[in-house]
Motif scaffolding. Sequence first.
Motif, short mmCIF file in Angstrom:
data_model
loop_
_atom_site.label_atom_id
_atom_site.label_comp_id
_atom_site.label_asym_id
_atom_site.label_seq_id
_atom_site.Cartn_x
_atom_site.Cartn_y
_atom_site.Cartn_z
N GLU A 121 -14.50 23.63 -4.65
CA GLU A 121 -13.77 24.87 -4.35
C GLU A 121 -14.41 26.08 -5.01
O GLU A 121 -14.40 27.18 -4.44
N LYS A 122 -14.97 25.90 -6.18
CA LYS A 122 -15.62 27.03 -6.85
C LYS A 122 -16.84 27.49 -6.07
O LYS A 122 -17.09 28.70 -5.94
N PHE A 123 -17.61 26.55 -5.55
CA PHE A 123 -18.76 26.93 -4.74
C PHE A 123 -18.32 27.60 -3.45
O PHE A 123 -18.91 28.61 -3.01
N LEU A 124 -17.27 27.09 -2.81
CA LEU A 124 -16.79 27.69 -1.57
C LEU A 124 -16.31 29.12 -1.81
O LEU A 124 -16.47 29.99 -0.95
N THR A 125 -15.75 29.38 -2.98
CA THR A 125 -15.34 30.74 -3.33
C THR A 125 -16.56 31.66 -3.40
O THR A 125 -16.52 32.80 -2.93
N THR A 132 -15.98 30.98 8.67
CA THR A 132 -16.38 29.70 8.10
C THR A 132 -15.40 28.63 8.54
O THR A 132 -14.18 28.80 8.48
N VAL A 133 -15.94 27.51 9.01
CA VAL A 133 -15.11 26.35 9.35
C VAL A 133 -15.75 25.12 8.71
O VAL A 133 -16.95 24.89 8.85
N ALA A 134 -14.94 24.37 7.97
CA ALA A 134 -15.44 23.18 7.29
C ALA A 134 -15.19 21.94 8.12
O ALA A 134 -14.14 21.80 8.75
N GLY A 146 -5.26 30.37 0.50
CA GLY A 146 -5.46 31.75 0.06
C GLY A 146 -6.49 32.49 0.88
O GLY A 146 -6.79 32.14 2.03
N ASN A 147 -7.10 33.51 0.27
CA ASN A 147 -8.07 34.35 0.96
C ASN A 147 -9.45 34.35 0.31
O ASN A 147 -10.28 35.19 0.62
N GLN A 148 -9.68 33.40 -0.61
CA GLN A 148 -10.95 33.38 -1.32
C GLN A 148 -11.83 32.18 -0.96
O GLN A 148 -12.94 32.05 -1.47
N LEU A 149 -11.32 31.31 -0.09
CA LEU A 149 -12.09 30.11 0.26
C LEU A 149 -12.51 30.19 1.73
O LEU A 149 -12.94 31.24 2.18
N LEU A 150 -12.40 29.12 2.46
CA LEU A 150 -12.85 29.11 3.85
C LEU A 150 -11.74 29.59 4.78
O LEU A 150 -10.56 29.54 4.45
#
Length: 533
Positions: free
Chosen positions: A248-252, A266-268, A285-289
């Motif tokens: 999750e930190k990298f995705l942020t 972005t779509v995982a 939230g609004n900080q990931l994908l």
Amino acid sequence: MSNDGVSSVSEWWQGAVIYQIYPRSFCDSNGDGVGDLNGITSKLDYVASLGVDGIWVSPFFKSPMHDFGYDVADFRDVDPVFGTLEDFDRLLAKAHSLGLKVVIDQVYSHASMDCEWFQESKKDKNGDKADWFVWADAKPDGSPPNNWQSVFAGPAWTWSAARKQYYLHNFLSEQPDLNLHNPAVQEELLSVARFWLDRGVDGFRLDATNFYMHDPELRDNPPYKNGNAVRPFDMQDQIYNQSHPDIEKFLTRLRTLMDGYGAKFTVAEVGGRRSLEEMAAYTKGNQLLHTAYSFIFLEEEELTVPGIRGAIEDWDRAADSWPSWTFSNHDRRRVVSRWKRSRPAEAFAKAMNALLLSLKGTIFIYQGEELGLPQADVPYDRLVDPEAIKNWPETLGRDGCRTPMPWSCEGAGGGWPAETWLPFDAAHFPLAVNAQEEDPASTLAFTRDLLALRKAHPALVTGEINFLDVPEPVIAFTRTLGNETLLCVFNLGEEQVAWTCPITPQKFLLGIGGVESAHQNRLPVCGGFIASV
């Protein structure tokens, strides 16, 4: 934010329909039997004519093709079999001129063993890239560091005589795992993302996202009871070889980079037994994908009301984000072959496209689904998929959904100029694009009508979905946005069923499977309708 966790103002990708293109099999421009970027460009007018909002192009990067592009040797270049960077730029410009967004794959969990990064890492334990991949010493008896198994069968570790250590590969041994715990690796991958964003792509489909990071302690995975296991991988609970919390930190970091480029997407891709939990975590939230999709529909062997309804409602309960759905892709059997059973093929293909395009979410349509293509029959001596070859005949692999797109029903080549990398299935020729273009009752024509209907009714694009409690095998739900409510009804069974509508339809918009009225009291096999209420 609205109460469903998404912005009250829709982004372009919310409710968008994205057409997946598998480059090797879409269109061949130079006669070598392999599809390429210029071939894609030549067919973008056709793609735009469907009424989709964008394309997702599977990997076209430089690769030795052990896994047909998902083993990347150079993350910033095009493989010569597909063309050049200039060809990609032309594709991008043409797509944008037609109003199509362009999403490309990014493969961050692993690289190719031919990648310069791996070659450097392999030769020197103390070099700059020594820890760019996952290396570990053998146990005292020479066996691998732990019990992890690869997705494609066999241990997830391969011995390197050059380095005198094992390297991790969750997939093929030719696909060594990148070590995303290393900040330098993260920086390099963010630089790769920046390279393609600078060229103008509109987003990324992130391959195998939950495989990005592993347990640094290399603990053994516990066993998992699975009576249907075909591979050793299926006999373990994948706790430690994937799904590390630091993903999750990298995705942020990736999201922060992409937000600097404006309205990107972005779509995982997230598979496995914990896919719902992980998709919710990666999109919160609004900080990931922005969104994610799983294999829940791709791996279901039966079409049922609980299967469809359960997946949608489970997402709504688990995730505070926008969903994505697909019924077919380049990794799984085509939906017509997987779910059809005794239902008539053409009617079933139309019904499945109608059902998919009625769901709330970003929708991915795999090339050929607009034609109703069944899974192709590929004989053993023509298989190229390493998964199919390793596990034959228990699993038939991915070749059958990757055969060339049939553009023409005339001649022996399906509109392709040479013997193709995978063979055509004779069953695909009558379903070719040129044949269906001439038939106003074809699956192609029906799919265009569906996409036009979706565009004309915002409730089908971004409206809320609510299921009605009606007797199975009928599934019924409403899509509501503002003052517009649409009723979507489908008979998922294999026989005609009696039907009484629990709410009163006002205007009949689309009939499915021969249904001509929203008020008729029986629904045929593959029958249904969309109506306003």
